[in-house]
Design a protein around this motif. Sequence first.
Motif, short mmCIF file in Angstrom:
data_model
loop_
_atom_site.label_atom_id
_atom_site.label_comp_id
_atom_site.label_asym_id
_atom_site.label_seq_id
_atom_site.Cartn_x
_atom_site.Cartn_y
_atom_site.Cartn_z
N LEU A 159 0.63 -1.43 -0.13
CA LEU A 159 0.00 -0.11 -0.05
C LEU A 159 0.73 1.21 -0.07
O LEU A 159 0.30 2.48 0.00
N ARG A 160 2.09 1.09 0.12
CA ARG A 160 3.07 2.31 0.20
C ARG A 160 2.79 3.34 1.32
O ARG A 160 2.57 4.75 0.92
N ARG A 161 2.49 2.91 2.38
CA ARG A 161 2.03 3.84 3.48
C ARG A 161 2.76 3.18 4.79
O ARG A 161 2.29 2.73 5.61
N PRO A 162 4.11 3.92 4.63
CA PRO A 162 5.14 3.57 5.80
C PRO A 162 4.78 4.14 7.23
O PRO A 162 4.85 3.48 8.22
N ILE A 163 4.01 5.31 7.31
CA ILE A 163 3.48 5.85 8.63
C ILE A 163 2.47 4.80 8.99
O ILE A 163 2.35 4.56 10.36
N ALA A 164 1.51 4.29 8.25
CA ALA A 164 0.50 3.42 8.88
C ALA A 164 1.11 2.11 9.45
O ALA A 164 0.72 1.51 10.29
N ALA A 165 2.17 1.82 8.50
CA ALA A 165 3.19 0.51 9.00
C ALA A 165 3.81 0.68 10.40
O ALA A 165 3.61 -0.13 11.20
N ALA A 166 4.12 1.96 10.73
CA ALA A 166 5.00 2.23 11.71
C ALA A 166 3.80 2.34 13.02
O ALA A 166 4.24 1.78 14.05
N HIS A 167 2.54 2.99 12.72
CA HIS A 167 1.60 2.96 13.70
C HIS A 167 1.24 1.45 14.08
O HIS A 167 0.92 1.16 15.34
N CYS A 168 1.07 0.59 12.99
CA CYS A 168 0.75 -0.55 13.30
C CYS A 168 1.97 -1.39 14.03
O CYS A 168 1.43 -2.21 15.29
N LEU A 169 3.00 -1.47 13.90
CA LEU A 169 4.09 -2.01 14.72
C LEU A 169 4.09 -1.18 16.25
O LEU A 169 4.48 -1.97 17.12
N GLU A 170 3.96 -0.05 16.17
CA GLU A 170 3.72 0.71 17.50
C GLU A 170 2.61 0.16 18.40
O GLU A 170 2.90 -0.38 19.54
N GLU A 171 1.32 -0.05 17.75
CA GLU A 171 0.25 -0.82 18.75
C GLU A 171 0.42 -1.95 18.99
O GLU A 171 0.09 -2.48 20.09
N GLY A 172 1.19 -2.86 18.35
CA GLY A 172 1.50 -4.12 18.44
C GLY A 172 2.55 -4.47 19.48
O GLY A 172 3.20 -5.61 19.98
N GLY A 173 3.38 -3.37 19.87
CA GLY A 173 4.56 -3.46 20.97
C GLY A 173 5.93 -3.86 20.19
O GLY A 173 6.84 -4.08 20.83
N LEU A 174 5.99 -3.92 18.76
CA LEU A 174 7.21 -4.21 18.12
C LEU A 174 7.74 -2.77 17.76
O LEU A 174 8.06 -2.41 16.79
N LEU A 175 8.43 -2.31 18.89
CA LEU A 175 9.07 -0.95 18.89
C LEU A 175 10.44 -1.06 18.28
O LEU A 175 10.88 -0.10 17.44
N LEU A 176 11.16 -2.25 18.28
CA LEU A 176 12.41 -2.18 17.92
C LEU A 176 12.29 -2.30 16.25
O LEU A 176 13.08 -1.71 15.40
N GLU A 177 11.38 -2.92 15.85
CA GLU A 177 10.95 -2.96 14.33
C GLU A 177 10.40 -1.75 13.63
O GLU A 177 10.78 -1.29 12.45
#
Length: 400
Positions: free
Chosen positions: A382-400
């Motif tokens: 989907l070429r939406r890196p900000i949405a991907a970062a929010h998704c990882l943040e919500e899942g607690g995957l902060l290092l990724e």
Amino acid sequence: MIVFPLSLKPTGRPIREAAAWFISGEKPAAWLEELSQWGVELAGVALLALPVAPGRKTPCGVLAVPPAGSKPAVTPRAQPYGALAGRLYLPANSRLDPEVSEDELRVVIPWHALVLHPALGPVGFRREQTLGVADLIEAPPARGRRWNSARQAESAELRLLSVESEAPASLDAVLQEAKDDIGTRKTEELPRQSDRPTDGNAGLLGKWARRQVAQTVNWLAGKVPGGAGANTWVNDVQDWARKRLDDWGSSLELARHRELLRLLRMLDTDPDEGLKYALPLKGFGARGVAEPGMKLGPREPSFSLDRVGGGRPADVWSTPWQIRAKLSEAYRKQAEREVALKRFRRAAYIYAELLGDFESAAAVLKQGRHFREAAVLYRDHLRRPIAAAHCLEEGGLLLE
């Protein structure tokens, strides 16, 4: 008389209700971008442009005062300001030192509005210096060109692209008419396809096979005494090959049509079993052509990032648009059923691998707490890196 200079003291938190908002930036385009998101009547917004320093005309920002009683949907860019005595504006998280009553402020402030900016200090405005949103928009310069002298373009030669009926038959009517015919007659009694190859996968493959046969027969004809025009065993091979190709192409299309109708019935009567044999309606960059088949093979109905990437040989089926529409409707109905049953990976499989709807697939993966796979869809497909970062943040995957 003892004079006490007024100053601002930060409080660390807002101590009064916001009555105006300061929008930083030198260009009015930035102010309009913020104001357009407020959701209020812009004609009633008063603007007080603050200069960078005394003597300069370039403003450092503007204080926007919306109509009384409105609640604008401001963004974090706008800083809230409170109002004292209806004319003194200061940051909502600051106070005056020493404290002054509003009655005293009405007496000592001679301007229509006075803004206390933490860096600029007090900036006074007369009534005529107050701007409106319309003052920020400048009409384009007039051009010395006449617009009523248009010339007619050269007419292009019209070309017939397609011929279609006004009221095409519905899919339900087509299926109802075909239901009584399928499987009621012997194979040899079924109508053959015309000699003209179709545009589908079988037709393309038939064209290629006919070319190979023709090249081989021509080569053999050159080796046989009597030349290409003689009636030899080479002509018998050619006739046999053409007949087999026609029979094979007709049976392939017919078998695939039967498989699609069987899939539709399975999705209606036994959706869990039908989902295993579902035909994807969206390709993912297949590499090469797989061997043509007459049957729908079983697939694992669970989302996998490896399959979404593509790169494997594919056997592309030529599917009529009526059946594609019916399959798409059945797939989405099945996906909603899987979400209701909290089987989110199966729902994501339907959206991503069968329908090519990555937006819905990422949403259901996120809903099922499969944050890593959802983030990959947001980032890569989907070429939406900000949405991907929010998704990882919500899942607690902060290092990724």
